[in-house]
Design a protein around this motif. Structure first.
Motif, PDB file in Angstrom:
ATOM      1  N   VAL A  37      -0.084  -1.452  -2.664  1.00 19.24           N
ATOM      2  CA  VAL A  37      -1.237  -2.011  -3.368  1.00 19.24           C
ATOM      3  C   VAL A  37      -1.016  -1.886  -4.871  1.00 19.24           C
ATOM      4  O   VAL A  37      -0.851  -0.781  -5.395  1.00 19.24           O
ATOM      5  N   LEU A  38      -0.996  -3.031  -5.553  1.00 21.89           N
ATOM      6  CA  LEU A  38      -0.752  -3.063  -6.983  1.00 21.89           C
ATOM      7  C   LEU A  38      -2.040  -3.372  -7.738  1.00 21.89           C
ATOM      8  O   LEU A  38      -2.866  -4.173  -7.284  1.00 21.89           O
ATOM      9  N   GLU A  39      -2.161  -2.742  -8.893  1.00 22.61           N
ATOM     10  CA  GLU A  39      -3.252  -3.085  -9.797  1.00 22.61           C
ATOM     11  C   GLU A  39      -2.884  -4.299 -10.640  1.00 22.61           C
ATOM     12  O   GLU A  39      -3.697  -5.164 -10.916  1.00 22.61           O
ATOM     13  N   ARG A  40      -1.597  -4.360 -11.057  1.00 23.02           N
ATOM     14  CA  ARG A  40      -1.121  -5.516 -11.808  1.00 23.02           C
ATOM     15  C   ARG A  40       0.403  -5.529 -11.819  1.00 23.02           C
ATOM     16  O   ARG A  40       1.039  -4.510 -11.532  1.00 23.02           O
ATOM     17  N   GLN A  41       0.960  -6.681 -12.161  1.00 22.60           N
ATOM     18  CA  GLN A  41       2.400  -6.832 -12.297  1.00 22.60           C
ATOM     19  C   GLN A  41       2.684  -7.937 -13.295  1.00 22.60           C
ATOM     20  O   GLN A  41       1.816  -8.748 -13.613  1.00 22.60           O
TER      21      GLN A  41
ATOM     22  N   GLN B 248       5.549  -3.305 -12.293  1.00 20.44           N
ATOM     23  CA  GLN B 248       4.506  -3.258 -11.278  1.00 20.44           C
ATOM     24  C   GLN B 248       3.753  -1.938 -11.445  1.00 20.44           C
ATOM     25  O   GLN B 248       4.370  -0.869 -11.545  1.00 20.44           O
TER      26      GLN B 248
ATOM     27  N   ARG C 101      -1.493  12.583 -12.577  1.00 19.15           N
ATOM     28  CA  ARG C 101      -2.307  11.353 -12.583  1.00 19.15           C
ATOM     29  C   ARG C 101      -3.289  11.416 -13.738  1.00 19.15           C
ATOM     30  O   ARG C 101      -3.649  12.478 -14.198  1.00 19.15           O
TER      31      ARG C 101
ATOM     32  N   PRO D   6       0.904   0.456  -9.684  1.00 13.17           N
ATOM     33  CA  PRO D   6       0.103   0.663  -8.477  1.00 13.17           C
ATOM     34  C   PRO D   6      -1.301   1.144  -8.813  1.00 13.17           C
ATOM     35  O   PRO D   6      -1.588   1.550  -9.943  1.00 13.17           O
ATOM     36  N   ARG D   7      -2.182   1.106  -7.842  1.00 14.61           N
ATOM     37  CA  ARG D   7      -3.513   1.681  -8.017  1.00 14.61           C
ATOM     38  C   ARG D   7      -3.405   3.186  -8.225  1.00 14.61           C
ATOM     39  O   ARG D   7      -2.530   3.834  -7.690  1.00 14.61           O
ATOM     40  N   ARG D   8      -4.310   3.727  -9.008  1.00 14.10           N
ATOM     41  CA  ARG D   8      -4.352   5.153  -9.305  1.00 14.10           C
ATOM     42  C   ARG D   8      -2.978   5.629  -9.791  1.00 14.10           C
ATOM     43  O   ARG D   8      -2.439   6.630  -9.342  1.00 14.10           O
ATOM     44  N   ALA D   9      -2.449   4.898 -10.715  1.00 13.52           N
ATOM     45  CA  ALA D   9      -1.087   5.166 -11.183  1.00 13.52           C
ATOM     46  C   ALA D   9      -0.987   6.510 -11.888  1.00 13.52           C
ATOM     47  O   ALA D   9      -1.930   6.981 -12.530  1.00 13.52           O
TER      48      ALA D   9
END
Length: 333
Positions: free
Chosen positions: A25-29, A57, A333, A59-62
């Motif tokens: 699951v990605l937040e953005r790329q 890329q 985090r 991810p969520r909660r990176a």
């Protein structure tokens, strides 16, 4: 604590993830170019050139610190194992790290240079890769227990096609490291995870950006040394490069791990690189740094090649990288 050669490191806090177990699951790329020059003038027109290219890329909660994966052959080596299994890009996205793939100036997707150059088609390069990557002493005689999928013709084909021209000269390495420093300054806190000639360039990048928070270099052939210490400066493809004592101190502010795979003793070139790495680590630490050498065989991993992150046991290799990041507080985090 698990013993690794002369090191004692905390066990990795991560569990091995089965290949393709769940969606990532990605937040953005996206991607961006960075650095470079502009040739020409209003009368003749312009050429935008000598920039680097970054694919990313998030991810969520990176996690707070990114990983910039710096190849020597091509970015493909980070994207998959040679048999098609997950590469470090996916493994570390699953582990919550922002992951950036880097093509330096004149390489891969950043191949418009500000100087003329010519590609030469040289038969025998594949067989040269076989020896240089320590798949065996000479093609097609594989080392026993090798972690390359040697019985898979498609894997061999993919490996030999995962190549760019590398432009291995000290001036080019300096050009690439200057662009990489700009990329890291745009990204923010970053660990440079490198292979082969990428490690040589990463050491010079750390001299230029305070956002380099660590370096993990898989089998670098070249190093940076302070004036008056270590081997003399060299004019070969990987130096070594000499810098002032003040510049060199920047390398003592970050944790550095240099990783070597198996069959080093069977390679004259990589035996020499290992000795140079030992000298580099000793000098960094004598100046108050935190550098170390990790031997994968000493850590219990056998049969690894020059590109252990693409080998069949790359999840176990990744676990050792996760342990290093955790030990130095680079996975928060």
């Amino acid at each position: 604590m698990a013993s690794i050669g002369s090191l004692c490191v905390a066990a990795s806090p991560f569990k091995a993830t089965p290949a393709f177990a769940a969606p990532i699951v990605l937040e953005r790329q996206g991607s961006f170019s960075v650095g470079g020059a502009l040739l020409g003038d209003a009368a003749s027109g312009h050429l935008s050139c000598d920039h680097g290219f970054v694919e990313y890329q998030i991810p969520r909660r990176a996690r707070k610190t990114a990983l910039l994966l710096w190849h020597s052959s091509s970015v493909a080596v980070w994207q998959n194992r040679w048999d098609g299994g997950e590469g470090f890009q996916s493994i570390f996205l699953r582990r919550g790290f922002p992951v950036y793939l880097w093509d330096g100036p004149r390489v891969g997707r950043a191949n418009w240079g500000c100087e003329n150059y010519t590609y030469k088609a040289v038969p025998g390069r594949d067989e040269g890769n076989f020896k240089a990557w320590r798949l065996g002493e000479a093609y097609p005689n594989w080392f026993p227990g090798i972690q390359f999928p040697k019985d898979d013709p498609q894997a061999w084909d993919q490996a030999m096609r995962a190549r760019y021209d590398e432009f291995d000269t000290v001036p080019n390495a300096q050009l690439q490291s200057a662009a990489a420093a700009k990329a890291v300054d745009r990204i923010g806190p970053t660990v440079l995870v490198t292979n082969s000639g990428g490690g040589f360039r990463a050491f010079m990048t750390a001299l230029e950006s305070d956002n380099v928070k660590g370096i993990v270099a898989y089998e670098p052939p070249g190093f940076v040394f302070p004036e008056g210490e270590g081997p003399p400066a060299g004019k070969g493809p990987f130096g070594p490069v000499k810098v002032s004592a003040e510049q060199f101190k920047r390398l003592t502010r970050i944790p550095i791990q240099i990783v070597f795979g198996d069959h080093i003793a069977q390679s004259t070139n990589w035996s020499a690189a290992y000795r140079a790495a030992t000298t580099f680590v000793a000098i960094v630490n004598a100046h108050g740094g935190k550098a170390e050498i990790l031997s994968l065989p000493a850590a219990g991993l056998s049969g690894n090649t020059h590109l252990p992150f693409a080998d069949l046991n790359n999840v176990a290799v990744a676990d050792l990288l996760s342990a290093f990041l955790h030990r130095h507080g680079l996975d928060e985090r």
